[in-house]
Structures are given as C-alpha cells and as structure tokens.
Design a protein around this motif. Structure first.
Motif, short mmCIF file in Angstrom:
data_model
loop_
_atom_site.label_atom_id
_atom_site.label_comp_id
_atom_site.label_asym_id
_atom_site.label_seq_id
_atom_site.Cartn_x
_atom_site.Cartn_y
_atom_site.Cartn_z
N TRP A 1 0.44 -1.62 0.24
CA TRP A 1 0.04 0.13 -0.17
C TRP A 1 0.78 1.42 -0.24
O TRP A 1 0.75 2.33 -0.84
CB TRP A 1 -0.91 -0.02 1.35
CG TRP A 1 -2.29 -1.29 1.48
CD1 TRP A 1 -2.65 -1.48 0.30
CD2 TRP A 1 -2.02 -1.97 2.49
NE1 TRP A 1 -3.29 -2.68 0.54
CE2 TRP A 1 -3.88 -2.65 2.00
CE3 TRP A 1 -1.89 -2.00 3.27
CZ2 TRP A 1 -4.20 -3.58 2.86
CZ3 TRP A 1 -2.65 -2.78 4.40
CH2 TRP A 1 -3.31 -3.53 3.83
N LEU B 1 1.03 3.81 -3.29
CA LEU B 1 0.64 5.05 -2.92
C LEU B 1 1.79 6.25 -3.46
O LEU B 1 1.65 7.37 -3.79
CB LEU B 1 0.52 5.51 -1.56
CG LEU B 1 -1.14 4.99 -1.38
CD1 LEU B 1 -1.53 5.91 0.12
CD2 LEU B 1 -2.05 6.00 -1.75
N THR C 1 -5.55 -1.83 -3.04
CA THR C 1 -7.07 -2.08 -4.68
C THR C 1 -7.40 -0.77 -5.41
O THR C 1 -8.03 -0.28 -6.09
CB THR C 1 -7.15 -1.22 -3.46
OG1 THR C 1 -7.36 -0.27 -2.52
CG2 THR C 1 -7.63 -2.40 -1.99
N LYS D 1 -5.38 -0.76 12.18
CA LYS D 1 -6.64 -0.81 11.09
C LYS D 1 -7.33 0.76 10.61
O LYS D 1 -7.59 1.47 9.75
CB LYS D 1 -7.78 -0.83 11.77
CG LYS D 1 -8.41 -3.03 11.69
CD LYS D 1 -9.09 -3.28 10.54
CE LYS D 1 -8.45 -4.67 10.50
NZ LYS D 1 -8.12 -5.10 8.96
N GLU E 1 -4.59 1.05 8.06
CA GLU E 1 -4.89 0.31 6.81
C GLU E 1 -6.25 0.71 6.09
O GLU E 1 -5.83 1.21 4.39
CB GLU E 1 -5.38 -1.01 7.10
CG GLU E 1 -6.11 -1.57 6.20
CD GLU E 1 -7.05 -2.95 6.42
OE1 GLU E 1 -6.47 -3.24 7.17
OE2 GLU E 1 -7.89 -3.19 6.13
N TYR E 2 -6.93 1.76 7.02
CA TYR E 2 -8.32 2.53 6.67
C TYR E 2 -7.34 3.19 5.14
O TYR E 2 -8.07 3.84 3.82
CB TYR E 2 -9.37 2.51 7.33
CG TYR E 2 -9.73 1.49 7.34
CD1 TYR E 2 -9.73 0.52 7.14
CD2 TYR E 2 -10.58 2.03 8.99
CE1 TYR E 2 -10.27 -0.46 8.23
CE2 TYR E 2 -11.06 0.85 9.35
CZ TYR E 2 -11.04 -0.40 9.11
OH TYR E 2 -11.65 -0.98 9.74
N TRP F 1 -4.78 3.95 3.74
CA TRP F 1 -3.94 3.12 2.42
C TRP F 1 -5.56 2.63 1.20
O TRP F 1 -4.82 3.05 0.54
CB TRP F 1 -2.72 2.27 2.98
CG TRP F 1 -1.95 2.83 3.65
CD1 TRP F 1 -1.37 4.66 3.48
CD2 TRP F 1 -1.11 2.17 4.60
NE1 TRP F 1 -0.28 4.61 4.33
CE2 TRP F 1 -0.31 3.12 5.62
CE3 TRP F 1 -1.05 0.84 5.94
CZ2 TRP F 1 0.81 3.00 6.57
CZ3 TRP F 1 -0.32 0.50 6.49
CH2 TRP F 1 0.21 1.98 7.20
N THR F 2 -6.10 2.11 1.80
CA THR F 2 -6.67 0.57 0.97
C THR F 2 -7.49 2.08 0.13
O THR F 2 -8.24 1.84 -0.96
CB THR F 2 -6.94 0.16 1.68
OG1 THR F 2 -8.24 0.41 2.61
CG2 THR F 2 -6.12 -1.22 2.24
N SER G 1 -7.45 5.07 0.04
CA SER G 1 -6.22 6.42 -0.71
C SER G 1 -6.07 5.55 -2.09
O SER G 1 -6.52 6.37 -3.19
CB SER G 1 -4.66 6.41 -0.57
OG SER G 1 -5.72 7.53 1.17
N GLU H 1 -12.32 9.33 2.48
CA GLU H 1 -12.62 9.82 3.89
C GLU H 1 -11.81 10.70 5.05
O GLU H 1 -10.60 10.28 5.31
CB GLU H 1 -14.12 9.19 4.81
CG GLU H 1 -14.71 7.98 3.20
CD GLU H 1 -16.11 7.37 3.60
OE1 GLU H 1 -16.21 8.02 5.26
OE2 GLU H 1 -15.92 6.56 3.39
N ARG I 1 -14.40 4.10 13.01
CA ARG I 1 -14.35 2.58 12.33
C ARG I 1 -13.64 1.79 12.59
O ARG I 1 -13.64 0.82 12.79
CB ARG I 1 -14.08 3.17 10.61
CG ARG I 1 -15.82 3.38 10.17
CD ARG I 1 -15.82 3.66 8.71
NE ARG I 1 -16.91 4.19 8.18
CZ ARG I 1 -16.90 4.50 6.34
NH1 ARG I 1 -16.58 4.36 5.82
NH2 ARG I 1 -18.15 5.30 6.44
#
Lengths: 219, 219
Positions: free
Chosen positions: A50, A54, A152, B44, B47-48, B50-51, B53, B59, B67
C-alpha cells in the motif's frame, strides 16, 4: 444468492493459498513465536504494497515478501534467522485450501470462465498453481505486475475486464481479504468475502454480496 | 548531523502526540486487553487510510478513526463497548510527548519555520494542538484533507512546498512512523525518524537522514 456470473475471479494469497502455512509447516523449528512471526510477516507485506503504491514506487511482490520477512525476523529476536531461507522456499509452495480443486471443477462444469487476480508476480503465481496442481483450472492468471501497482488501485481490477473483454457486471470476485473485497466492490464487481476465521465485518460502505465460510459456497 | 533546514515539519499522530495514550489513560476500565485493543485500533486506522486512498475513496481521518475503533472493539469481545465514547473523546486530547514544547521553542529560537503535516482533519488537529497548548508554536498546521488523499501519496507532502513557497531541499520532515519517513524521502525531503521503541529499521531504499530516540535531537 445472486445470479451466477460468467467470470469468477479469485484472489490468490490468503484465498486459494494459506499464507500462514509457510510458517505453520516450520512451527516446530521456529518455536512458540511462530504465530506472531507469521502475523508480522503478513502485515508488513501488505503495508509495503500500500505505502509503495501510493508513493508510485512499485516493486515486485516477491521482493516485498522477502523484506517483510526480514522485518518480522528482526522483530522476533527469539527466532533463529536461519529459518529465513526455509520460510521463503515454503512460501513458493503454499498449501492450497482443500476445497479449491472441487470449487474450480464445479465452476468449469457450469461453463464459467475462471481466473486468478493477485498481487503476486508472475513467477510466484506460476510456482503456487504448479505446486498445488491447479494450473489447468484457470483461463487466466493475472498479476498486478502488468500495471505495476498493487490492490486496491482500480487499475489492478481492470485487468480482468481487459483479459476477458467482459463488463464489470459479469464478474464475481472472491477474496478472503476484506480490503480486497472492498476494492473490488469499489471498482464495480460483485464480490464474495471468504471469512474463514469468522472475524467481524468492516468497510460497511463497500459490502460483499456474499459472506462465505469456505470456497464450497462459490458456485 | 546535516545542516539545519529552514522549514521543520512534524507528523502529528504518533510523533507529537502519543496515539496509544487514549487507551492507556483508560486501561483500568478496559482491562488486560487494552494493549491489544490499541494496536488493532492503530493498525486498522492506517490500513483504511491506505486502501481507501488507493481506491480514490477518501474519507476524513476522524471517520476512519471511529471505524477502526469499532473494528478493534468487535475483535475484542472481552472489552465492554461502553468505552467507545470515552476512547474517542480521549483521542481528541491525546498526550503530547513531554519534550514537544522545548523542541518547538528551540526551533523557533534559531529562526526555523515550523509546521504540522498530518493525516488528521482540521478539527482533529485543532483539538490536538489546543489541548496540548502548542498551537502558537507552529507557522502552519496542514491537513491532508486539503488534497483528499492520505500519506504516502506525494500530493500530501507537496502541501509543505505550497504553504511555504520553499524547495524540497529546505525541509526537514520528522515522523515516528517509518512508512511516513519513507514517503517523505521518496518525495525529496530530508527526514528524521523518531524511533522511540527502538524497533528494527525498514524501507532500506528510503533511508532517514537521522534516527533519533526522542524529539530532543531535532535542532
């Protein structure tokens, strides 16, 4: 259960192949730290995919797998680093989950086209399907190496459309990685989440159409 | 020690502010699972960033922080979920590391311009610097919310150049997150890695110019 899709695409590492089997197979020589070692190895492998994506600094998955293991070993001083080569060799021949051959045979029997879409580079994927004896069951084995960015990023999921000349609505994407399911859903695929461990759901805005315990439920 | 740079930019969460202090402050009511809970929460949250983006689905960081805590609590059934609101309130007023005010005062005394560059949204950053009483010490507090993508995307680091009208070679970037140091180095900044826990180095191709144990070494 939604209608059967004409193209069924599987993630590889974690979904068809048990990424923790490399360590599990060598647990006796690694000792009690083996579970923790395997978790760090996997977490660092994903982090690198990841963060480097980026940055626009893609490197092949095998190189990141090696570096992640080096970091996991450095953080596990109780583990003899002599296991490094053994673990890397094991990672080239991970266990496939037992229901994989039957699942693929069922999909072929109903006329579906099947593929792998993986972060793994071509050589890793060739080794994995060969050692599991399932190479003949796929119409395509697609590596993100073709677009030099990891999931992703939407360019990775677009490889499926390009390969099959199909629409997004023709695809069922199957992954045990919840973030990968989210990426596929964001791209426009229907997705099934293989939740073997029964962990809590996340990515609520990018929901799986199906949550299954094993690949047996994929038809 | 390289020459002193005219612009010194700090990451916020983990670098100026102890992200684990929200849980640590409430450890007694959370119980023995508190360290594990805090680790999942942080993992987490990252992770959020990066994934999402990579998906192009930005967000705000506060929403991802909520979350991530929900996921951490769902994975920690032994923890009473009633702590959720308390932990989120604590996250808006994290402890600053004790040497932060002195470090900032030293940099101002030598005439450096100082800034925060953070994944946090504007409101989170305003709360953090206000509760630590260090808002007056920065020439700029920059949130990636302006470009709606998270680190390590180069557009985030570019905010520093745009704010100060400076070149990349004028900047020292300071972070305790090794992946953030890597992103800053890839962008072209000189970077210092604050390695408080003494963990092994990684991202060998994107090396820090300095590895320091605390912010006291930043001059």
């Amino acid at each position: 259960m939604p209608n059967a899709r004409s193209v069924v695409v599987f993630d590889a590492f974690g979904t068809l192949f048990d990424v923790h089997s490399a360590v599990a197979r060598n647990a006796a020589s690694i000792g009690p730290a083996s579970v923790h070692l395997s978790e760090i190895w996997r977490a660092k492998q994903l982090e690198y995919t990841w963060t480097l994506s980026l940055m626009g600094r893609y490197e092949p998955f095998w190189r990141l797998t090696e570096r992640a293991l080096d970091q996991a070993l450095a953080r596990s001083p109780e583990v003899d680093p002599v296991v490094r080569d053994t673990l890397l060799t094991s990672y080239r021949a991970l266990d496939a989950y037992p229901e994989v051959p039957g699942t693929l045979a069922r999909l072929k029997a109903r006329g579906a086209r099947t593929a792998i879409l993986s972060n793994g580079d071509e050589a890793m994927l060739a080794d994995a399907v060969a050692s599991a004896g399932i190479g003949g069951a796929f119409d395509a084995v697609l590596s993100v190496d073709r677009v030099r960015v990891f999931k992703t990023d939407p360019r990775t999921y677009a490889l499926v459309e390009q390969e099959f000349g199909c629409g997004r609505e023709d695809v069922l994407f199957v992954s045990s990685n919840r973030w990968d399911v989210a990426g596929a859903v964001a791209f426009g695929f229907e997705a099934a989440w293989v939740n073997r461990a029964g962990v809590p759901d996340e990515y609520a805005d990018l929901a799986a159409a199906m949550v299954v315990g094993t690949l047996d439920a994929i038809r």
